[in-house]
Scaffold this motif. Structure first.
Motif, PDB file in Angstrom:
ATOM      1  N   PHE A 119      -9.358   5.493  -3.793  1.00 49.55           N
ATOM      2  CA  PHE A 119      -9.897   5.763  -2.521  1.00 49.55           C
ATOM      3  C   PHE A 119      -9.515   4.393  -1.428  1.00 49.55           C
ATOM      4  O   PHE A 119      -8.863   4.654  -0.306  1.00 49.55           O
ATOM      5  CB  PHE A 119     -11.286   5.901  -2.301  1.00 49.55           C
ATOM      6  N   LYS A 120      -9.421   3.331  -1.945  1.00 51.13           N
ATOM      7  CA  LYS A 120      -9.494   1.815  -1.188  1.00 51.13           C
ATOM      8  C   LYS A 120      -7.934   2.036  -0.721  1.00 51.13           C
ATOM      9  O   LYS A 120      -7.565   1.292   0.450  1.00 51.13           O
ATOM     10  CB  LYS A 120      -9.544   0.762  -2.105  1.00 51.13           C
TER      11      LYS A 120
ATOM     12  N   ALA B 112     -10.435   9.124   4.333  1.00 56.08           N
ATOM     13  CA  ALA B 112     -10.217   7.707   4.883  1.00 56.08           C
ATOM     14  C   ALA B 112      -9.417   7.500   5.890  1.00 56.08           C
ATOM     15  O   ALA B 112      -9.364   6.490   6.681  1.00 56.08           O
ATOM     16  CB  ALA B 112      -9.072   7.083   3.594  1.00 56.08           C
ATOM     17  N   SER B 113      -8.753   8.874   6.525  1.00 53.97           N
ATOM     18  CA  SER B 113      -8.281   8.921   7.706  1.00 53.97           C
ATOM     19  C   SER B 113      -9.153   8.362   8.774  1.00 53.97           C
ATOM     20  O   SER B 113      -8.697   7.902  10.021  1.00 53.97           O
ATOM     21  CB  SER B 113      -7.617  10.033   7.932  1.00 53.97           C
TER      22      SER B 113
ATOM     23  N   TYR C 288      -4.613   3.934   6.097  1.00 50.36           N
ATOM     24  CA  TYR C 288      -4.947   4.548   7.429  1.00 50.36           C
ATOM     25  C   TYR C 288      -5.196   3.623   8.508  1.00 50.36           C
ATOM     26  O   TYR C 288      -5.023   3.671   9.713  1.00 50.36           O
ATOM     27  CB  TYR C 288      -6.003   5.638   7.346  1.00 50.36           C
TER      28      TYR C 288
ATOM     29  N   TYR D 217     -10.145  12.146  -0.103  1.00 54.51           N
ATOM     30  CA  TYR D 217      -9.924  10.794  -0.099  1.00 54.51           C
ATOM     31  C   TYR D 217      -9.242  10.898   1.386  1.00 54.51           C
ATOM     32  O   TYR D 217      -9.075   9.791   2.013  1.00 54.51           O
ATOM     33  CB  TYR D 217      -8.753  10.329  -0.976  1.00 54.51           C
TER      34      TYR D 217
ATOM     35  N   PHE E   2      -6.146   4.311   0.386  1.00 59.48           N
ATOM     36  CA  PHE E   2      -6.017   5.085   1.580  1.00 59.48           C
ATOM     37  C   PHE E   2      -6.708   4.657   2.777  1.00 59.48           C
ATOM     38  O   PHE E   2      -6.259   4.760   3.878  1.00 59.48           O
ATOM     39  CB  PHE E   2      -6.468   6.492   1.309  1.00 59.48           C
ATOM     40  N   VAL E   3      -7.933   4.127   2.484  1.00 58.87           N
ATOM     41  CA  VAL E   3      -8.733   3.306   3.534  1.00 58.87           C
ATOM     42  C   VAL E   3      -7.640   2.132   4.271  1.00 58.87           C
ATOM     43  O   VAL E   3      -7.663   2.249   5.237  1.00 58.87           O
ATOM     44  CB  VAL E   3      -9.831   2.733   2.983  1.00 58.87           C
TER      45      VAL E   3
ATOM     46  N   LYS F 263       1.011  -1.199  -0.109  1.00 55.36           N
ATOM     47  CA  LYS F 263      -0.179   0.032   0.084  1.00 55.36           C
ATOM     48  C   LYS F 263       1.069   1.114  -0.049  1.00 55.36           C
ATOM     49  O   LYS F 263       2.025   1.289   0.187  1.00 55.36           O
ATOM     50  CB  LYS F 263      -0.890   0.082   1.222  1.00 55.36           C
TER      51      LYS F 263
ATOM     52  N   THR G 191     -11.103   5.972   9.319  1.00 56.37           N
ATOM     53  CA  THR G 191     -10.848   4.494   9.257  1.00 56.37           C
ATOM     54  C   THR G 191      -9.650   4.367  10.540  1.00 56.37           C
ATOM     55  O   THR G 191     -10.052   3.590  11.621  1.00 56.37           O
ATOM     56  CB  THR G 191     -10.634   3.685   8.241  1.00 56.37           C
TER      57      THR G 191
END
Lengths: 67, 475
Positions: B29-30, B272-273, B36, B269, B32-33, A58, B275
């Motif tokens: 977006f995913k 996402a933080s 984080y 985006y 960063f989800v 990631k 999460t």
């Protein structure tokens, strides 16, 4: 093979959290819950390693922040 | 450049270290989800939750304070950091170099490295508490400042040495283990909370038939409020809110996450933080706090904040593995990051050796329980130290031209040290220190006014600096 590993690993996550929910509901004693959790942990690490190990990393802030 | 460094750079997308990230390299977006969520479920969460209880926090102050603080943190990522990240698409380091000059960035790196070192030390401490469950050596009390047993020193040495050697040799393997462990770890944290809650219900004989009953239990037995434990600061709603908001201040208001969010296709985006905030800084903190509150309920004299025994009591071996992995996977990149920051100061030194030395410093720091037992203060200090540079970046990007000044002045003038930025940083920190030391303002509250002090100072000092230090072409 990969699909099987994914399904088993996801099932192990369910098996990991379920005992604590059952313990909260008074349907399982803590010792039994702990045994199931450690078993689920072993299955998770074995099966998830099989399909997650080769996944691209990631966004790694650990390396990009510094020069 | 070593092969390892090259491969890490490729993995990290470091090829855009000194240029804007191109459209082709932007992430969805995913990404960063996941990042984080994993990043904020660390070993230190197991210390922070219990320390709230030791600070005598009440249920309302804790739960509502955490919600408010976490929402403010997410908004800070969304509206302060991400808009600059997705417009400039530069690393914090390069952005700072353009504004501050290479020498000042080196100083910033030093500060960053030292902070990372101590943070890693706290993570090593967390892992070492798990060894105490197996080897039964005396472990530190909440009020201890110095190592209290040979067993403790050996345990910290063993954990620290292992983490440092792995960081120096095989960082990528740890990174992969961390990715695999992340979803498992989140669920183990939740399990801690559920088990702790049930133990409270049984121990108090509470009849729980609705969420209202759970809330009553939380208010009357888990987070009762009242006086803090000796040596701890009393935490109110405001303490909790500001702590939750600012514990990652270096990342959002301090702009460290420019380096991450520059890869985001859209600035939103950064939501996402959330999460990370609500899994790590809400659920995990509450769960760890419940375990500690239960320990205090069952043994009122036992005030030790030891994640190992707490986790073992709730989840057995799974809990212990969680403590070790949580500490290990987060200490490792932190030591690696600190090593890189130090290496930037002495570029010719071997990264392997620098990482080992950094790990050794973190390990020595970890032997002193004062670091982990005062983690709330240290985390606040960490955010405070790096925050002024975030204010400088913000002002330089959005405001400075409105005052008739030039942005990125180090680059424009060819200077290696922008004194306006350097003084804004230094004077802000001195002001914060004086407020804490002599005006009785607690460290959790100085960062907010500090940001405005840094911003205003940077504008005023730039007026003088840019008037006196002209670009080479203009001379």
């Amino acid at each position: 093979m990969r699909s099987i590993l994914i399904i088993v690993s996801l099932a192990s996550l369910v098996a990991l959290i379920l005992p604590s929910i059952l313990f909260l509901a008074g349907r399982m004693d803590l010792d039994k819950a702990k045994w199931i959790m450690i078993l689920a942990t072993i299955i998770w690490f074995v099966t998830a390693t099989g399909w997650m190990w080769k996944e691209p990393g990631k966004t790694q802030k650990d390396e990009v922040v510094v020069p | 450049m070593s092969e390892e460094r090259q491969s890490q750079q490729t993995q990290a997308g470091d090829e855009f270290e000194r240029e804007p990230v191109p459209k082709s390299a932007l992430l969805g977006f995913k990404s960063f989800v996941g990042m984080y969520a994993g990043e904020h479920c660390a070993g230190t969460e197991l210390m922070i939750g219990p320390l709230f209880v030791a600070a005598g926090v009440s249920a309302f102050d804790l739960v509502v304070g955490l919600i408010a603080g976490n929402v403010l943190a997410v908004l800070s990522w969304m509206f302060l950091c991400a808009p600059i990240a997705t417009r400039a698409r530069l690393t914090l380091y390069y952005q700072l170099e353009k504004i501050c000059g290479r020498q000042l960035v080196t100083l910033y790196n030093l500060a960053n490295g030292v902070m990372f070192c101590f943070l890693a030390g706290a993570m090593v401490t967390v892992s070492a508490t798990a060894l105490g469950v197996w080897f039964k050596f005396p472990m530190p009390e909440l009020s201890d400042k110095y190592p209290n047993s040979i067993g403790w020193i050996i345990a910290v040495l063993a954990c620290g040495a292992m983490i440092s050697i792995v960081a120096a040799y095989g960082y990528q393997i740890v990174s992969k283990v961390a990715n695999i462990a992340a979803p498992w770890m989140v669920l183990v944290f939740i399990a801690f909370g559920l088990v702790g809650l049930k133990q409270f219900i049984d121990a108090t004989g509470t009849q729980v038939t609705s969420l209202g009953d759970v809330w009553t239990l939380a208010q009357t037995s888990i987070w009762k409020g009242g006086d803090p434990l000796p040596g701890q600061v009393k935490f109110t709603f405001w303490h909790v809110m500001f702590f939750a908001w600012f514990c990652n201040m270096a990342m959002h208001i301090g702009m460290s996450d420019l380096s991450v969010l520059r890869f985001a296709k859209k600035s939103w985006y950064a939501v996402a933080s959330g999460t990370g905030m609500f899994l790590g800084h809400f659920l995990a903190w509450l769960a760890a706090a419940i375990l500690y509150a239960f320990q205090m309920h069952a043994e009122p004299g036992n005030t030790k904040v030891l994640p190992g025994p707490l986790a073992y009591q709730a989840a057995g071996l799974t809990g212990l593995i969680c403590v070790i992995i949580a500490g290990w996977t987060t200490a490792n990149p932190t030591i690696y990051r600190a090593g890189l920051a130090f290496q930037a100061i002495v570029p010719r030194s071997s990264r392997f050796r620098v990482t080992l030395i950094t790990g050794a410093i973190a390990t020595v720091a970890a032997m002193f329980p004062a670091l982990a037992m005062r983690l709330l203060d240290f985390v606040a200090l960490y955010g405070l130290v790096l925050m002024p540079m975030g204010a400088v970046v913000f002002v330089d990007y959005w405001l400075i031209r409105k005052f008739g000044l030039k942005s990125s002045y180090a680059e424009v003038s060819g200077r290696a040290f922008n004194w306006a930025a350097g003084l804004a940083w230094g004077v802000t920190l001195v002001t914060a220190f004086l407020l804490v030391k002599y005006a009785g303002v607690q460290i959790f509250f100085v960062s907010l006014p500090g940001w405005f002090v840094a911003a205003v100072l940077y504008i005023i000092l730039s007026k003088f600096y840019q008037k006196n230090i002209r670009p080479a072409a203009a001379l």
